[in-house]
Design an enzyme around this catalytic site. Structure first.
Site, PDB file in Angstrom:
ATOM      1  N   LYS A  22      -2.436  -4.045  16.041  1.00  0.00           N
ATOM      2  CA  LYS A  22      -1.875  -2.763  15.581  1.00  0.00           C
ATOM      3  C   LYS A  22      -2.974  -1.849  15.049  1.00  0.00           C
ATOM      4  CE  LYS A  22       0.104  -2.367  11.343  1.00  0.00           C
ATOM      5  NZ  LYS A  22      -0.506  -1.245  10.603  1.00  0.00           N
ATOM      6  N   ASN A  23      -3.839  -2.404  14.203  1.00  0.00           N
ATOM      7  CA  ASN A  23      -4.841  -1.554  13.552  1.00  0.00           C
ATOM      8  C   ASN A  23      -5.960  -1.120  14.494  1.00  0.00           C
ATOM      9  OD1 ASN A  23      -3.358  -1.728  11.284  1.00  0.00           O
ATOM     10  ND2 ASN A  23      -4.758  -3.061  10.146  1.00  0.00           N
ATOM     11  N   CYS A 116       1.930   4.998  -0.856  1.00  0.00           N
ATOM     12  CA  CYS A 116       2.591   4.000  -0.035  1.00  0.00           C
ATOM     13  C   CYS A 116       2.903   2.792  -0.875  1.00  0.00           C
ATOM     14  CB  CYS A 116       1.741   3.621   1.165  1.00  0.00           C
ATOM     15  SG  CYS A 116       0.548   2.360   0.799  1.00  0.00           S
ATOM     16  N   ARG A 121      -2.659   5.914  -1.863  1.00  0.00           N
ATOM     17  CA  ARG A 121      -3.570   5.739  -0.737  1.00  0.00           C
ATOM     18  C   ARG A 121      -4.267   7.061  -0.469  1.00  0.00           C
ATOM     19  NH1 ARG A 121      -1.382   1.402   3.579  1.00  0.00           N
ATOM     20  NH2 ARG A 121      -3.333   0.908   4.584  1.00  0.00           N
ATOM     21  N   ASP A 305      -5.118  -7.997   4.267  1.00  0.00           N
ATOM     22  CA  ASP A 305      -3.858  -8.122   5.010  1.00  0.00           C
ATOM     23  C   ASP A 305      -3.476  -9.579   5.292  1.00  0.00           C
ATOM     24  OD1 ASP A 305      -3.739  -5.402   5.024  1.00  0.00           O
ATOM     25  OD2 ASP A 305      -4.198  -5.150   7.154  1.00  0.00           O
ATOM     26  N   ARG A 397       7.016  -3.198  11.641  1.00  0.00           N
ATOM     27  CA  ARG A 397       5.870  -2.308  11.868  1.00  0.00           C
ATOM     28  C   ARG A 397       4.668  -3.070  12.440  1.00  0.00           C
ATOM     29  NH1 ARG A 397       3.972  -0.566   6.926  1.00  0.00           N
ATOM     30  NH2 ARG A 397       2.279   0.200   8.208  1.00  0.00           N
TER      31      ARG A 397
HETATM   32  C1  UD1 Z   1      -6.787  -0.126   7.026  1.00  0.00           C
HETATM   33  C2  UD1 Z   1      -5.691  -0.931   7.676  1.00  0.00           C
HETATM   34  C3  UD1 Z   1      -4.938  -1.745   6.624  1.00  0.00           C
HETATM   35  C4  UD1 Z   1      -5.920  -2.606   5.841  1.00  0.00           C
HETATM   36  C5  UD1 Z   1      -7.045  -1.749   5.279  1.00  0.00           C
HETATM   37  C6  UD1 Z   1      -8.125  -2.576   4.586  1.00  0.00           C
HETATM   38  C7  UD1 Z   1      -5.074   0.436   9.562  1.00  0.00           C
HETATM   39  C8  UD1 Z   1      -4.035   1.260  10.230  1.00  0.00           C
HETATM   40  N1  UD1 Z   1      -4.773  -0.028   8.342  1.00  0.00           N
HETATM   41  O1  UD1 Z   1      -6.125   0.779   6.116  1.00  0.00           O
HETATM   42  O2  UD1 Z   1      -3.980  -2.578   7.289  1.00  0.00           O
HETATM   43  O3  UD1 Z   1      -5.238  -3.227   4.771  1.00  0.00           O
HETATM   44  O4  UD1 Z   1      -7.680  -0.996   6.325  1.00  0.00           O
HETATM   45  O5  UD1 Z   1      -8.653  -3.509   5.450  1.00  0.00           O
HETATM   46  O6  UD1 Z   1      -6.125   0.171  10.123  1.00  0.00           O
HETATM   47  N2  UD1 Z   1      -9.527   4.785  -0.193  1.00  0.00           N
HETATM   48  C9  UD1 Z   1      -9.815   5.845  -1.014  1.00  0.00           C
HETATM   49  N3  UD1 Z   1     -10.056   7.070  -0.446  1.00  0.00           N
HETATM   50  C10 UD1 Z   1     -10.029   7.255   0.898  1.00  0.00           C
HETATM   51  C11 UD1 Z   1      -9.738   6.151   1.732  1.00  0.00           C
HETATM   52  C12 UD1 Z   1      -9.490   4.928   1.176  1.00  0.00           C
HETATM   53  O7  UD1 Z   1      -9.844   5.709  -2.230  1.00  0.00           O
HETATM   54  O8  UD1 Z   1     -10.257   8.387   1.355  1.00  0.00           O
HETATM   55  C13 UD1 Z   1      -9.226   3.460  -0.791  1.00  0.00           C
HETATM   56  C14 UD1 Z   1      -7.807   3.020  -0.462  1.00  0.00           C
HETATM   57  O9  UD1 Z   1      -6.893   3.554  -1.371  1.00  0.00           O
HETATM   58  C15 UD1 Z   1      -7.906   1.515  -0.578  1.00  0.00           C
HETATM   59  C16 UD1 Z   1      -9.326   1.226  -0.076  1.00  0.00           C
HETATM   60  O10 UD1 Z   1     -10.038   2.466  -0.186  1.00  0.00           O
HETATM   61  O11 UD1 Z   1      -7.794   1.117  -1.907  1.00  0.00           O
HETATM   62  C17 UD1 Z   1      -9.395   0.712   1.344  1.00  0.00           C
HETATM   63  O12 UD1 Z   1      -8.765   1.627   2.195  1.00  0.00           O
HETATM   64  P1  UD1 Z   1      -9.119   1.788   3.734  1.00  0.00           P
HETATM   65  O13 UD1 Z   1     -10.222   0.850   4.104  1.00  0.00           O
HETATM   66  O14 UD1 Z   1      -9.310   3.229   4.013  1.00  0.00           O
HETATM   67  O15 UD1 Z   1      -7.778   1.276   4.412  1.00  0.00           O
HETATM   68  P2  UD1 Z   1      -6.924   2.009   5.511  1.00  0.00           P
HETATM   69  O16 UD1 Z   1      -7.807   2.589   6.553  1.00  0.00           O
HETATM   70  O17 UD1 Z   1      -5.911   2.882   4.874  1.00  0.00           O
END
Ligand code: UD1
Length: 418
Positions: A22-23, A116, A121, A305, A397
């Site tokens: 999915k990711n 979320c 997030r 995850d 999902r």
């Molecule tokens: C992706 C995955 C999710 C997985 C996560 C971490 C997808 C669709 N989802 O989510 O399943 O759990 O990676 O491996 O690929 N953060 C900030 N600011 C930002 C972006 C992120 O503070 O602009 C924080 C987030 O709140 C979180 C952490 O960084 O606490 C990690 O987030 P991130 O690596 O961005 O995860 P996702 O891409 O949302």
């Protein structure tokens, strides 16, 4: 309301092929916007998030055809640059469309993603990086409006290795003039898969899978066919389930190198795991020994995850197991549901301490989020009596044909309408 009804206790035995990730498929669907031709994505899982991403592509003007696990996307005639609020809400990770739409159209209008179930997030890193590439951003009536006269490559040092921000920058940078260097980039396998798709479509990109990724902005020309990598989190769910309830499972196309931290933990707990090429075989008697502390970190650390299902598998393990969640706040909402089934779990902030008990019992519980919901499925498979899991849409999902897959391994599971 749909529920999963699971009568636990039996072992799981058989073999299965791991679904596409999915990711990985979601950012690659977004990347297909940049291709001035047709993309064929193979091994696409049948999931609500994939349907939502396809709806967004169609809204933008892409022609999308689904044939079994193949998705054909023709992006030649994109006409729009906005994603309406209802489509944004259908998929939490829809912010991944921002970089691609901006790159292709010079303008992108998306509603802001809300918080979320895993805690706030934020997308500050995404926005900061797009600004550095030359985008003007403003918030207008709950929408983020992003415009550029032309993106220009630069060095982007991410404050933390966000997966989504790394992907957004990669997508925008493909369309920028000159070279973009991302430092402190996420190293997750899904980043490598996205880079492979971009390279096959004509991008010049190197370093994916390492902390520094270099992209020479050249646009994407070629039509391409790409096979989506196996879903390492789904693989880890089935491995955790068999470890917990006992049995024997052969996972085909599982890409064992992506699962090293989980395999190490399960072996240490007494499971017999054999790796052969892309396949993994696990055998467990369902009596897990002590599990060393599990600490989630960005890849190649233990995946956040994969933690909920391993935590569920540890509730009958010898002694106590400590889990520390470093990536998301509020990752433990499913713990309250596991307690309803008899699990002994203490929570303090980022730390969960599980004390092994001899038996879980079935209960009525609700999935709180995708992976938390999967953890309840794992727990229910090893519990005495019947468990009913509500709010199944969270689980849907991420898992393609969950009941059929587990039923094929001997589980007593059905979907009912209550
Ligand atoms: C992706 C995955 C999710 C997985 C996560 C971490 C997808 C669709 N989802 O989510 O399943 O759990 O990676 O491996 O690929 N953060 C900030 N600011 C930002 C972006 C992120 O503070 O602009 C924080 C987030 O709140 C979180 C952490 O960084 O606490 C990690 O987030 P991130 O690596 O961005 O995860 P996702 O891409 O949302």
């Amino acid at each position: 309301m749909e529920k999963l009804k699971i009568r636990g206790g039996g072992q799981l035995v058989g073999r299965l092929r791991v679904q596409g990730a999915k990711n990985s498929v979601l950012p690659i669907l977004a990347a297909s916007i940049l291709v001035q031709g047709e993309s064929v994505l193979q091994n696409c899982p049948d999931l609500k998030d994939v349907d939502a991403a396809i709806s967004i592509l169609r809204h933008l003007g892409c022609k999308v055809k689904r044939q079994g696990k193949d998705v054909h996307i023709d992006s030649k005639a994109i006409t729009r640059c906005d994603v309406p609020d209802d489509l944004m809400r259908e998929m939490r990770s829809s912010v991944i469309f921002l970089g691609a739409i901006l790159g292709r159209m010079g303008e992108a209008i998306l509603s802001l993603p809300g918080g979320c179930e895993l805690g706030p997030r934020p997308i500050d890193l995404h926005l900061e990086a797009l600004r550095a590439l030359g985008a003007d951003l403003e918030e207008v009536g709950g929408n983020i409006v992003c415009r550029t006269e032309g993106l220009v490559g630069t060095e982007i040092n991410l404050a933390s290795p966000s997966v989504g921000a790394t992907e957004n920058v990669m997508l925008a940078a493909v369309c920028a003039k000159g070279e973009t260097v991302i430092t402190n980039a996420a190293r997750e396998p899904e980043i490598v898969d996205l880079a492979a798709f971009l390279a096959a479509s004509g991008a010049r990109i190197s370093g994916a899978g390492q902390s520094t990724i270099t992209i020479s902005g050249s646009g994407l020309g070629k039509s391409t066919t790409h096979r989506i990598m196996p879903d390492r989190i789904v693989a880890s769910t089935y491995l955790s389930a068999v470890a917990f309830v006992g049995g024997r499972l052969e996972l085909l196309d599982a890409e064992p190198t992506h699962l090293e931290t989980l395999i190490t933990a399960l072996r240490a707990a007494g499971c017999e795991i054999t790796v052969s090429g892309q396949d993994i075989q696990i055998e467990s008697d369902g009596k897990l020994g002590a599990i060393s502390p599990v600490i989630t970190r960005p890849y190649p650390g233990f995946p956040t995850d994969a933690m909920p299902c391993l935590l569920a598998a540890s509730v009958k393990a010898q002694g106590t197991t400590v889990f520390i969640e470093n990536i998301f706040q509020n990752r433990y909402r499913y713990v309250e549901e596991l307690r309803r089934m008899g699990a002994e779990i203490k929570l303090e902030g980022r730390v969960a301490v599980v004390t092994g008990i001899s038996n879980l019992h079935g209960a009525r519980v609700d999935a709180t989020d995708l992976r938390g919901g999967a953890a309840l499925v794992v727990a229910a498979l090893g519990a005495e009596g019947e468990t009913q899991i509500g709010e199944v849409h969270h689980i849907d999902r991420g898992y393609d044909s969950l009941e059929a897959t587990l039923g094929g391994l001997g589980a007593d599971i059905e979907r009912v309408n209550d």
